[in-house]
Design a protein around this motif. Structure first.
Motif, short mmCIF file in Angstrom:
data_model
loop_
_atom_site.label_atom_id
_atom_site.label_comp_id
_atom_site.label_asym_id
_atom_site.label_seq_id
_atom_site.Cartn_x
_atom_site.Cartn_y
_atom_site.Cartn_z
N GLY A 101 0.80 -1.21 0.00
CA GLY A 101 0.00 0.00 0.00
C GLY A 101 0.84 1.26 0.00
N PRO A 102 0.20 2.38 0.19
CA PRO A 102 0.87 3.68 0.03
C PRO A 102 2.07 3.89 0.93
CG PRO A 102 -1.50 3.96 0.09
CD PRO A 102 -1.23 2.54 0.46
N SER A 103 2.09 3.21 2.06
CA SER A 103 3.21 3.43 2.97
C SER A 103 4.37 2.50 2.68
CB SER A 103 2.76 3.22 4.42
OG SER A 103 2.32 1.88 4.60
N SER A 104 4.23 1.69 1.65
CA SER A 104 5.28 0.73 1.36
C SER A 104 6.32 1.36 0.44
CB SER A 104 4.69 -0.53 0.76
OG SER A 104 4.11 -0.25 -0.49
N GLY A 105 6.38 0.88 -0.76
CA GLY A 105 7.37 1.42 -1.68
C GLY A 105 8.73 0.80 -1.50
N ASN A 106 8.74 -0.53 -1.30
CA ASN A 106 10.02 -1.19 -1.21
C ASN A 106 10.75 -1.15 -2.54
OD1 ASN A 106 10.38 -2.43 1.47
ND2 ASN A 106 8.42 -3.36 1.00
N THR A 107 12.05 -0.90 -2.46
CA THR A 107 12.88 -0.99 -3.65
C THR A 107 13.07 -2.45 -4.00
OG1 THR A 107 14.05 1.01 -3.05
CG2 THR A 107 15.14 -0.48 -4.59
N ILE A 108 13.04 -2.79 -5.25
CA ILE A 108 13.36 -4.16 -5.64
C ILE A 108 14.73 -4.17 -6.29
CG2 ILE A 108 10.93 -4.76 -5.85
CD1 ILE A 108 11.20 -4.86 -8.81
N TYR B 35 13.85 3.48 -12.72
CA TYR B 35 14.99 2.58 -12.73
C TYR B 35 15.85 2.86 -13.95
CZ TYR B 35 12.94 -0.39 -9.09
OH TYR B 35 12.44 -0.87 -7.91
N ARG B 36 17.10 2.48 -13.84
CA ARG B 36 18.06 2.64 -14.93
C ARG B 36 18.59 1.26 -15.31
NH1 ARG B 36 23.34 6.24 -15.54
NH2 ARG B 36 24.70 4.68 -16.44
N GLN B 37 18.79 1.04 -16.61
CA GLN B 37 19.32 -0.24 -17.09
C GLN B 37 20.44 0.03 -18.07
OE1 GLN B 37 16.83 -2.66 -19.69
NE2 GLN B 37 17.49 -4.51 -18.62
N ASN B 38 21.58 -0.56 -17.79
CA ASN B 38 22.72 -0.47 -18.70
C ASN B 38 22.77 -1.72 -19.55
OD1 ASN B 38 23.51 1.94 -17.57
ND2 ASN B 38 24.99 1.00 -16.19
N SER B 39 22.87 -1.54 -20.85
CA SER B 39 23.18 -2.64 -21.77
C SER B 39 22.32 -3.88 -21.57
CB SER B 39 24.66 -3.04 -21.66
OG SER B 39 25.48 -1.94 -21.89
N GLY B 40 21.02 -3.69 -21.31
CA GLY B 40 20.11 -4.82 -21.25
C GLY B 40 20.32 -5.77 -20.09
N ARG B 41 21.03 -5.33 -19.07
CA ARG B 41 21.24 -6.21 -17.92
C ARG B 41 20.31 -5.78 -16.78
NH1 ARG B 41 23.63 -10.52 -20.11
NH2 ARG B 41 24.02 -11.29 -18.00
N GLY B 42 20.71 -6.03 -15.54
CA GLY B 42 19.84 -5.75 -14.41
C GLY B 42 19.54 -4.27 -14.24
N LEU B 43 18.37 -4.00 -13.65
CA LEU B 43 17.96 -2.62 -13.43
C LEU B 43 18.40 -2.14 -12.06
CD1 LEU B 43 15.89 -3.81 -15.59
CD2 LEU B 43 14.43 -1.94 -14.87
N VAL B 44 18.65 -0.85 -11.97
CA VAL B 44 19.07 -0.24 -10.71
C VAL B 44 18.07 0.83 -10.33
CG1 VAL B 44 20.87 1.12 -9.56
CG2 VAL B 44 21.51 -0.70 -11.16
N HIS B 45 17.61 0.78 -9.09
CA HIS B 45 16.64 1.75 -8.61
C HIS B 45 17.26 3.14 -8.50
CE1 HIS B 45 14.50 3.86 -5.28
NE2 HIS B 45 13.45 3.42 -5.93
N LEU B 46 16.53 4.15 -8.98
CA LEU B 46 17.01 5.53 -8.92
C LEU B 46 16.28 6.34 -7.86
CD1 LEU B 46 17.32 6.38 -12.72
CD2 LEU B 46 19.17 5.79 -11.14
N ILE B 47 14.97 6.34 -7.94
CA ILE B 47 14.20 7.23 -7.07
C ILE B 47 12.76 6.75 -7.00
CG2 ILE B 47 13.55 8.83 -8.92
CD1 ILE B 47 14.17 11.13 -6.93
N LEU B 48 12.12 6.99 -5.87
CA LEU B 48 10.73 6.63 -5.65
C LEU B 48 9.95 7.87 -5.27
CD1 LEU B 48 9.33 3.66 -3.61
CD2 LEU B 48 8.63 5.98 -3.03
N ILE B 49 8.76 8.02 -5.83
CA ILE B 49 7.87 9.11 -5.45
C ILE B 49 6.51 8.52 -5.09
CG2 ILE B 49 7.22 9.62 -7.86
CD1 ILE B 49 7.14 12.62 -6.97
N ARG B 50 5.99 8.92 -3.94
CA ARG B 50 4.72 8.37 -3.48
C ARG B 50 3.56 9.13 -4.10
NH1 ARG B 50 6.32 4.81 0.24
NH2 ARG B 50 8.22 5.26 1.42
#
Lengths: 119, 110
Positions: A101-108, B35-50
């Motif tokens: 939910g809204p309070s989550s936002g775990n990075t994967i 997320y950012r992906q280099n050369s078709g490999r794994g993705l890296v998290h950049l930023i989250l906005i709620r």
């Protein structure tokens, strides 16, 4: 290990053969995801495991695809009777917890992927 | 399909210029991630906005979210050649899975 580990890194298989792809998530992460990415395309959700809950299999493209997660840790994605259109990068990811939910936002956190080529 | 769409599909700029990528989605979200992906490999998290936030900054990254338009933008300021990669937005819905957009391929020329 420190990150999500996938094997094999690359796999070339003949059409009609079965393949198994393995994912070892970050220790302690309860959520595990499989995605597929065809060349130059976005990520296609395949399946999601969260703890002991029944997996969300809604993204599996056909009954040739299956996945299991043993002991809440390692996961195996199996593709039976491979077809050429199965050629893609299969990406595994894990997170500390599922999305709640809204309070989550775990990075994967993603592994480096398994390149599958069906010839 | 819930998959988001990004535009442009590809973007080429010179070092020092700003790069703006946009993401649109279809159903209400809990949060949106880039997320950012280099050369078709794994993705890296950049930023989250709620979903209750409108703007967020992290270093040279600026993300905005407009839930009324169901869209987000990622701005990379003062780009560098090392920023060359594919960038994906990902939306978290109440369905407990992360849905990725189609991605923007960014090329930054020295």
């Amino acid at each position: 290990g420190a990150g999500v580990s996938q094997s094999p890194s690359n796999k070339v298989t003949e059409k009609g053969k079965d393949v198994e792809l393995r994912c070892d998530p970050i220790s302690g992460h309860t959520a595990l995801y499989w995605y597929r990415q065809s060349l130059g395309q976005g990520l296609e959700f395949l399946i999601y495991f969260q703890g002991n809950s029944a997996p969300d299999k809604s993204g599996l493209p056909s009954d040739r695809f299956s996945a299991e997660r043993t002991g809440g840790s390692v996961s195996t994605l199996t593709i039976q009777r491979t077809q050429q259109e199965d050629s893609a990068v299969y990406l595994c990811a894990s997170s500390l917890d599922g999305f709640t939910g809204p309070s989550s936002g775990n990075t994967i956190y993603f592994g480096e992927g398994s390149w599958l080529t069906v010839v | 399909s819930q998959q988001g769409e990004e535009d442009p599909q590809a973007l080429s700029i010179q070092e020092g210029e700003n790069a703006t990528m946009n993401c649109s989605y279809k159903t209400s979200i809990n949060n949106l991630q880039w997320y950012r992906q280099n050369s078709g490999r794994g993705l890296v998290h950049l930023i989250l906005i709620r979903s209750n936030e409108r703007e967020k900054h992290s270093g040279r990254l600026r993300v905005t979210l407009d839930t009324s338009k169901k869209s987000s933008s990622l701005l990379i300021t003062a780009s560098r050649a090392a920023d060359t990669a594919s960038y994906f937005c990902a939306t978290e819905h109440n369905t407990d899975k992360l849905i990725f957009g189609t991605g923007t391929r960014l090329q930054v020329f020295p």
